[in-house]
Design a protein around this motif. Structure first.
Motif, PDB file in Angstrom:
ATOM      1  N   MET A 377      -1.474  -8.095 -51.975  1.00 54.66           N
ATOM      2  CA  MET A 377      -1.226  -8.791 -50.713  1.00 54.66           C
ATOM      3  C   MET A 377      -0.133  -9.855 -50.825  1.00 54.66           C
ATOM      4  O   MET A 377       0.409 -10.290 -49.809  1.00 54.66           O
ATOM      5  CB  MET A 377      -2.523  -9.439 -50.214  1.00 54.66           C
ATOM      6  N   VAL A 378       0.212 -10.301 -52.070  1.00 53.66           N
ATOM      7  CA  VAL A 378       1.215 -11.351 -52.252  1.00 53.66           C
ATOM      8  C   VAL A 378       2.160 -10.953 -53.385  1.00 53.66           C
ATOM      9  O   VAL A 378       1.711 -10.472 -54.437  1.00 53.66           O
ATOM     10  CB  VAL A 378       0.562 -12.710 -52.571  1.00 53.66           C
ATOM     11  N   TYR A 379       3.474 -11.176 -53.150  1.00 54.06           N
ATOM     12  CA  TYR A 379       4.490 -10.914 -54.171  1.00 54.06           C
ATOM     13  C   TYR A 379       5.360 -12.176 -54.267  1.00 54.06           C
ATOM     14  O   TYR A 379       5.993 -12.576 -53.282  1.00 54.06           O
ATOM     15  CB  TYR A 379       5.355  -9.707 -53.788  1.00 54.06           C
ATOM     16  N   GLU A 380       5.386 -12.783 -55.452  1.00 59.72           N
ATOM     17  CA  GLU A 380       6.175 -14.003 -55.667  1.00 59.72           C
ATOM     18  C   GLU A 380       7.267 -13.727 -56.694  1.00 59.72           C
ATOM     19  O   GLU A 380       7.055 -12.969 -57.664  1.00 59.72           O
ATOM     20  CB  GLU A 380       5.279 -15.141 -56.161  1.00 59.72           C
ATOM     21  N   PHE A 381       8.443 -14.346 -56.477  1.00 58.76           N
ATOM     22  CA  PHE A 381       9.598 -14.103 -57.342  1.00 58.76           C
ATOM     23  C   PHE A 381      10.091 -15.425 -57.921  1.00 58.76           C
ATOM     24  O   PHE A 381       9.838 -16.517 -57.365  1.00 58.76           O
ATOM     25  CB  PHE A 381      10.709 -13.410 -56.552  1.00 58.76           C
ATOM     26  N   GLU A 382      10.827 -15.326 -59.039  1.00 53.74           N
ATOM     27  CA  GLU A 382      11.254 -16.519 -59.760  1.00 53.74           C
ATOM     28  C   GLU A 382      12.245 -17.371 -58.961  1.00 53.74           C
ATOM     29  O   GLU A 382      12.339 -18.584 -59.169  1.00 53.74           O
ATOM     30  CB  GLU A 382      11.886 -16.108 -61.092  1.00 53.74           C
ATOM     31  N   ASN A 383      12.978 -16.757 -58.063  1.00 50.66           N
ATOM     32  CA  ASN A 383      13.956 -17.519 -57.287  1.00 50.66           C
ATOM     33  C   ASN A 383      13.322 -18.255 -56.104  1.00 50.66           C
ATOM     34  O   ASN A 383      14.009 -18.783 -55.240  1.00 50.66           O
ATOM     35  CB  ASN A 383      15.089 -16.619 -56.795  1.00 50.66           C
ATOM     36  N   GLY A 384      11.960 -18.228 -56.034  1.00 52.64           N
ATOM     37  CA  GLY A 384      11.277 -18.990 -54.996  1.00 52.64           C
ATOM     38  C   GLY A 384      10.892 -18.197 -53.774  1.00 52.64           C
ATOM     39  O   GLY A 384      10.155 -18.706 -52.912  1.00 52.64           O
ATOM     40  N   TYR A 385      11.344 -16.974 -53.647  1.00 58.48           N
ATOM     41  CA  TYR A 385      10.976 -16.168 -52.484  1.00 58.48           C
ATOM     42  C   TYR A 385       9.524 -15.685 -52.658  1.00 58.48           C
ATOM     43  O   TYR A 385       9.041 -15.425 -53.766  1.00 58.48           O
ATOM     44  CB  TYR A 385      11.917 -14.976 -52.340  1.00 58.48           C
ATOM     45  N   ARG A 386       8.875 -15.539 -51.508  1.00 55.90           N
ATOM     46  CA  ARG A 386       7.458 -15.101 -51.501  1.00 55.90           C
ATOM     47  C   ARG A 386       7.276 -14.140 -50.330  1.00 55.90           C
ATOM     48  O   ARG A 386       7.717 -14.407 -49.204  1.00 55.90           O
ATOM     49  CB  ARG A 386       6.540 -16.314 -51.331  1.00 55.90           C
ATOM     50  N   ILE A 387       6.623 -13.027 -50.611  1.00 55.14           N
ATOM     51  CA  ILE A 387       6.378 -12.018 -49.582  1.00 55.14           C
ATOM     52  C   ILE A 387       4.875 -11.742 -49.513  1.00 55.14           C
ATOM     53  O   ILE A 387       4.241 -11.473 -50.545  1.00 55.14           O
ATOM     54  CB  ILE A 387       7.141 -10.712 -49.875  1.00 55.14           C
ATOM     55  N   GLU A 388       4.343 -11.816 -48.322  1.00 57.21           N
ATOM     56  CA  GLU A 388       2.924 -11.547 -48.103  1.00 57.21           C
ATOM     57  C   GLU A 388       2.765 -10.360 -47.160  1.00 57.21           C
ATOM     58  O   GLU A 388       3.559 -10.173 -46.239  1.00 57.21           O
ATOM     59  CB  GLU A 388       2.223 -12.773 -47.509  1.00 57.21           C
ATOM     60  N   ILE A 389       1.713  -9.573 -47.417  1.00 54.15           N
ATOM     61  CA  ILE A 389       1.355  -8.471 -46.511  1.00 54.15           C
ATOM     62  C   ILE A 389       0.306  -9.002 -45.551  1.00 54.15           C
ATOM     63  O   ILE A 389      -0.821  -9.328 -45.940  1.00 54.15           O
ATOM     64  CB  ILE A 389       0.823  -7.248 -47.285  1.00 54.15           C
ATOM     65  N   MET A 390       0.696  -9.109 -44.285  1.00 57.20           N
ATOM     66  CA  MET A 390      -0.235  -9.611 -43.276  1.00 57.20           C
ATOM     67  C   MET A 390      -1.223  -8.517 -42.831  1.00 57.20           C
ATOM     68  O   MET A 390      -2.416  -8.780 -42.689  1.00 57.20           O
ATOM     69  CB  MET A 390       0.540 -10.123 -42.058  1.00 57.20           C
ATOM     70  N   GLU A 391      -0.728  -7.315 -42.593  1.00 57.57           N
ATOM     71  CA  GLU A 391      -1.566  -6.189 -42.168  1.00 57.57           C
ATOM     72  C   GLU A 391      -1.023  -4.921 -42.814  1.00 57.57           C
ATOM     73  O   GLU A 391       0.188  -4.764 -42.982  1.00 57.57           O
ATOM     74  CB  GLU A 391      -1.561  -6.019 -40.648  1.00 57.57           C
ATOM     75  N   TYR A 392      -1.959  -4.024 -43.145  1.00 59.89           N
ATOM     76  CA  TYR A 392      -1.552  -2.740 -43.713  1.00 59.89           C
ATOM     77  C   TYR A 392      -2.329  -1.648 -42.993  1.00 59.89           C
ATOM     78  O   TYR A 392      -3.561  -1.665 -42.931  1.00 59.89           O
ATOM     79  CB  TYR A 392      -1.833  -2.695 -45.213  1.00 59.89           C
TER      80      TYR A 392
END
Length: 564
Positions: A377-392
């Motif tokens: 549900m969450v993907y975090e990257f070293e450059n500070g970006y963050r991606i979350e899955i709200m609905e699947y």
């Protein structure tokens, strides 16, 4: 009700038509021939009719009721074959939606009537139980009095019993009756009759065991029905389906987590279109034809009990290529190849790119893969970006309320709602950029976004469908079937024949009865009357008597014409 005592001294149950011992009619009627279907004995269903128990017994002892139960079972069973049962639906499908979506109003009605899971429904089980009860009561209602009557029958029977047999005759005064009886006894012994004698009278009996054929049938059917009903207990019968993707390990149902199966590779082999042997047939088919499909499977067994949440330690037990009619077997289990699905979506790989081409920010290191079976549900990257899955939504549809939902958990039409957070945003306070992404779908949901999630790769896998089967009821069903066939042969190819020869004050009284195949009994009578003083019995049924009277009248007319 009080029992009835015959003049011979035998006490008969109330309602008995012919005395079980001497055969004297206890109930007078105008019939010429005695009803010998059940030896004239009293059946409980025809005697006791007052209490609730009597009424229930009488209801289930009726042959008509048994036939109607069988008809209802056949009709119900045929209804269950119109549409596939719930157990055969594709994995992840919900029956409440599947039948309506696939078959429209008829499918919806089929589901609402409970026909989608008919063979495990309470009313279908009740019909099977009712058939079993009917068989038991029908058998007891007829077998017990019939067995008692045949066991207690006397050799010397009452004169009215003999006179009212279908085959009967008596002679005039004859000398040396004993000599004729001795000759008849020798002939009947050669024909495998069992001879019993009493005061010079003879009862020759053959094939009594055939009378029990229908009841042996019933016993076989009852055992068979018990086996069918035991199939609803998981310990006795298991018929489950599992879908296993390439490279996946799944626990085998019914083994309490002891055995696992790994799908190494599923393969479909098509007929070669260039092969001259099959070219003409393939051209008529107009599409590729499957030659075989198989699963390269490895059976695994748990070696130890692990802590909750930890991966089990497994050892390989055996490897097998599962094909149609070539299952993987172990212990009481067998895994059959039944279906497959090619190129099912398994993983999507995404990256982020700036919408504004003037944005020179390097986003090449942002790449992530979403497992469509179990996404993070969450993907975090070293450059500070963050991606979350709200609905699947694995199998995306819009329901009747115009709301997004999923038909099932199979990723046939996946849609993902992502929320992207840049390094400057606080996920706890700020709202990220929201977009809906799927196959050929990339929509912004909260205005214009600065960043776009783009799909760069897709991974697909083949899926194999296997049936797990365990059947401990086969021996019970086999025994029931064998007993049923024994009863069928016993009652069909033999018949019960009886011949009574009695000396009545210097006259020979002869009578015979058969439960079927009267022609064979008449042939036996011809054999013993051919060279003896024993008269040939006549058929006393109404049709034969009418024919005989016409013959006598014709003879008398001819005699009268001659005299004139």
């Amino acid at each position: 009700m009080e029992n009835v005592k015959c003049e011979c001294g035998h006490v008969n149950p109330f309602g008995t038509y012919l005395c079980e011992s001497c055969g004297k009619p206890l109930i007078e009627d105008d019939g010429q021939v005695a009803d010998m279907r059940y030896e004239g004995v009293a059946r409980r269903s025809q005697t006791y009719k007052k209490s609730i128990v009597d009424k229930i017994w009488n209801f289930f002892s009726s042959v008509k009721v048994g036939i109607w139960i069988i008809v209802l079972l056949l009709l119900a069973s045929s209804l269950g074959t119109i549409l596939p049962q719930e157990m055969y639906l594709p994995p992840g499908e919900r029956a409440s939606q599947f039948y309506e979506n696939e078959y429209g109003t008829f499918g919806k009605l089929y589901y609402q009537l409970g026909l989608h899971d008919m063979y495990t429904s309470w009313w279908y089980m009740a019909l099977i139980a009712a058939l079993g009860i009917s068989l038991v009561i029908c058998s007891l209602d007829r077998f017990v009095p019939l067995y008692r009557a045949l066991k207690t029958q006397r050799i010397t029977r009452h004169t009215k019993f003999l006179e009212r047999q279908k085959l009967f005759a008596k002679s005039g005064q004859i000398e040396n009756i004993e000599e004729s009886f001795a000759q008849a006894e020798e002939i009947l012994k050669k024909k495998k009759y069992n001879i019993r004698k009493d005061n010079g009278n003879i009862l020759a009996e053959k094939g009594r065991f055939s009378r029990w054929g229908p009841y042996v049938n019933h016993i076989g059917l009852i055992i068979f029905l018990i086996g069918c009903m035991l199939r609803f207990f998981p310990e006795m019968y298991l018929d489950e389906h599992i879908w296993v993707r390439d490279g996946e390990e799944v626990v085998i149902k019914g083994t309490d987590g002891e055995y696992f199966l790994r799908n190494e590779e599923f393969k479909v082999v098509l007929y070669d279109e260039d092969d001259e042997l099959y070219r003409e047939s393939l051209e008529r088919a107009g599409a590729p034809v499957v030659q075989k499909f198989q699963t390269s499977a490895t059976l695994l067994r748990r070696t130890s009990t692990n802590a909750i949440g930890s991966e089990p330690e497994l050892e390989e037990v055996k490897h097998h290529y599962i094909r149609v009619n070539d299952p993987l077997t172990f212990g009481e289990f067998a895994l059959y190849q039944v279906d497959y699905k090619l190129n099912e979506l398994a993983e999507f790989t995404f990256t982020i790119e700036a919408v504004d081409e003037a944005n020179e920010e390097d986003l090449s290191e942002i790449e992530f893969t979403v497992n469509l079976y179990d996404p993070e549900m969450v993907y975090e990257f070293e450059n500070g970006y963050r991606i979350e899955i709200m609905e699947y939504f694995p199998n995306f549809v819009i329901n009747d309320n115009r709301e997004p939902t999923t038909l099932n958990r199979i990723p046939d039409n996946p849609r993902i709602i992502f929320e992207v957070f840049t390094p400057e945003m606080d996920p706890d306070e700020d709202q990220g950029e929201i977009s809906l992404v799927g196959i050929q779908i990339n929509e912004e949901l909260n205005g214009e976004n600065d960043y776009r999630i783009r799909m760069i790769d897709v991974e697909m896998r083949n899926v194999t469908a296997l049936t797990i089967r365990k059947d401990r009821t086969i021996p019970i069903l086999s025994i029931g079937g064998i007993i049923f066939m024994i009863g069928l042969v016993q009652g069909s190819y033999w018949n019960h024949r009886r011949i009574w020869l009695q000396n009545r004050d210097g006259e020979i009284w002869v009578a015979g009865h058969a439960n079927k195949n009267w022609h064979a009994l008449k042939n036996d009578f011809q054999a013993i009357t051919k060279n003896t003083a024993i008269p040939m019995p006549i058929d006393q049924t109404e049709e034969n008597l009418n024919e005989r009277s016409k013959e006598i009248e014709g003879v008398e007319d001819n005699n009268g014409s001659t005299k004139q």
